[in-house]
Design a protein around this motif. Sequence first.
Motif, short mmCIF file in Angstrom:
data_model
loop_
_atom_site.label_atom_id
_atom_site.label_comp_id
_atom_site.label_asym_id
_atom_site.label_seq_id
_atom_site.Cartn_x
_atom_site.Cartn_y
_atom_site.Cartn_z
N LYS A 1 0.83 -0.68 0.07
CA LYS A 1 -0.11 -0.11 -0.41
C LYS A 1 1.64 1.13 -0.16
CE LYS A 1 -3.46 2.06 1.94
NZ LYS A 1 -3.73 2.61 4.19
N GLU A 2 1.96 1.21 0.76
CA GLU A 2 2.97 2.08 0.97
C GLU A 2 3.31 2.25 -0.26
OE1 GLU A 2 3.33 4.24 3.06
OE2 GLU A 2 1.60 3.72 4.54
N ILE A 3 3.81 1.33 -0.61
CA ILE A 3 4.86 1.53 -2.43
C ILE A 3 3.67 2.06 -3.32
CG2 ILE A 3 5.67 0.66 -3.60
CD1 ILE A 3 7.40 -1.34 -2.15
N PHE A 4 1.86 1.54 -3.58
CA PHE A 4 1.65 1.96 -4.39
C PHE A 4 1.24 2.83 -4.07
CE2 PHE A 4 -1.00 -2.72 -4.47
CZ PHE A 4 0.20 -3.03 -5.34
N GLU A 5 0.94 3.64 -2.84
CA GLU A 5 0.26 5.46 -2.97
C GLU A 5 1.75 6.39 -3.58
OE1 GLU A 5 -0.26 5.76 0.90
OE2 GLU A 5 -2.67 4.68 0.79
N ARG A 6 3.32 5.62 -3.11
CA ARG A 6 3.75 6.83 -3.41
C ARG A 6 4.22 6.70 -4.42
NH1 ARG A 6 8.12 8.08 0.26
NH2 ARG A 6 8.99 9.58 -1.29
N ILE A 7 4.30 5.61 -5.65
CA ILE A 7 4.38 5.96 -6.96
C ILE A 7 2.88 6.01 -8.16
CG2 ILE A 7 6.39 4.11 -6.65
CD1 ILE A 7 4.31 2.01 -8.04
N CYS A 8 1.88 6.34 -7.27
CA CYS A 8 0.86 6.83 -7.60
C CYS A 8 0.26 6.16 -9.11
CB CYS A 8 0.99 8.13 -8.18
SG CYS A 8 1.04 9.34 -7.06
N LEU A 9 0.32 4.59 -8.20
CA LEU A 9 -0.29 3.58 -9.29
C LEU A 9 -1.28 3.66 -9.27
CD1 LEU A 9 0.96 1.03 -10.58
CD2 LEU A 9 0.78 -0.35 -8.25
N PHE A 10 -2.70 3.59 -8.52
CA PHE A 10 -3.94 4.04 -8.91
C PHE A 10 -3.93 5.12 -7.70
CE2 PHE A 10 -3.48 -0.82 -7.41
CZ PHE A 10 -3.47 -1.12 -8.78
N GLU A 11 -5.22 5.96 -8.30
CA GLU A 11 -6.43 6.83 -7.71
C GLU A 11 -5.97 5.80 -6.14
OE1 GLU A 11 -7.10 9.24 -8.68
OE2 GLU A 11 -6.59 9.05 -10.06
N LYS A 12 -5.53 7.47 -5.08
CA LYS A 12 -5.97 7.27 -3.34
C LYS A 12 -7.35 5.92 -3.49
CE LYS A 12 -4.16 9.62 0.56
NZ LYS A 12 -2.62 8.80 0.09
N SER A 13 -8.11 6.74 -3.57
CA SER A 13 -9.22 6.55 -2.98
C SER A 13 -9.53 4.10 -3.82
CB SER A 13 -10.86 6.35 -3.68
OG SER A 13 -10.53 6.61 -5.07
N ASP A 14 -9.17 3.97 -5.07
CA ASP A 14 -8.96 2.52 -5.61
C ASP A 14 -7.35 1.88 -4.49
OD1 ASP A 14 -10.99 2.98 -6.73
OD2 ASP A 14 -9.36 3.41 -8.39
N ILE A 15 -6.59 2.45 -3.72
CA ILE A 15 -5.83 1.83 -3.15
C ILE A 15 -6.37 1.30 -2.25
CG2 ILE A 15 -4.19 2.08 -1.41
CD1 ILE A 15 -2.27 3.91 -3.84
N GLU A 16 -6.42 2.53 -1.22
CA GLU A 16 -7.55 1.83 -0.25
C GLU A 16 -8.91 0.54 -0.23
OE1 GLU A 16 -9.36 1.79 3.79
OE2 GLU A 16 -6.63 2.64 2.79
N LYS A 17 -9.60 0.70 -1.47
CA LYS A 17 -10.24 -0.83 -2.07
C LYS A 17 -9.46 -1.51 -1.40
CE LYS A 17 -13.92 2.17 -4.89
NZ LYS A 17 -14.19 1.90 -5.24
#
Length: 192
Positions: free
Chosen positions: A164-180
């Motif tokens: 999750k931390e990696i996804f957020e830092r690299i903007c892999l998905f929208e923040k709401s999709d990362i949370e899902k």
Amino acid sequence: MNKKVHIFLFDGFSDWEISYLTPEINKSEKFEIVYFSKDGKPVVSMGGLKITPDISFAEVDANDIDLLILPGGVAWEKGENNELNQFTKNVFEKGKLIAAICAATSYLGQLGILDKVKHTSNDLNYLKAVAPQYSGESNYVNSSAVSDKNIITANGIASIEFAKEIFERICLFEKSDIEKWFQLFKNGIWSE
């Protein structure tokens, strides 16, 4: 041009610690995963998975790295991956993103990389014992995963939080999709 995510593999690496993040990054058209080992030869994970890396360490150019991922494994505690020392310091000094989990956090502690950034590990006492030269105690956060400046760290039982931390830092998905995604894999909850 795709951003490059380099993942270091070695005999005995903790395969489960990267198992949540690699499929999601691999599906993205924005990123390319490059697996590398010391010599480019196959390695066997802690779980017995035999993997042939893409390239050897000698072929890695620190300038091409957008994210360096260091999975855990007892090799870090034994000092078996020290040939990466100067390279890892260079990646850090260039401001490139480095993500380390479990025993790989102790490696960053040994190199002094954790001294001035907020970070976590398996436990503060573990970190101090395995990395005697570590002096970042005032920046230690007792948490599953921590992201600060260009460093992401996680304890060994936080592979989902690490991802999750990696996804957020690299903007892999929208923040709401990362949370899902996080809620699905961490808690078995899917929301539309």
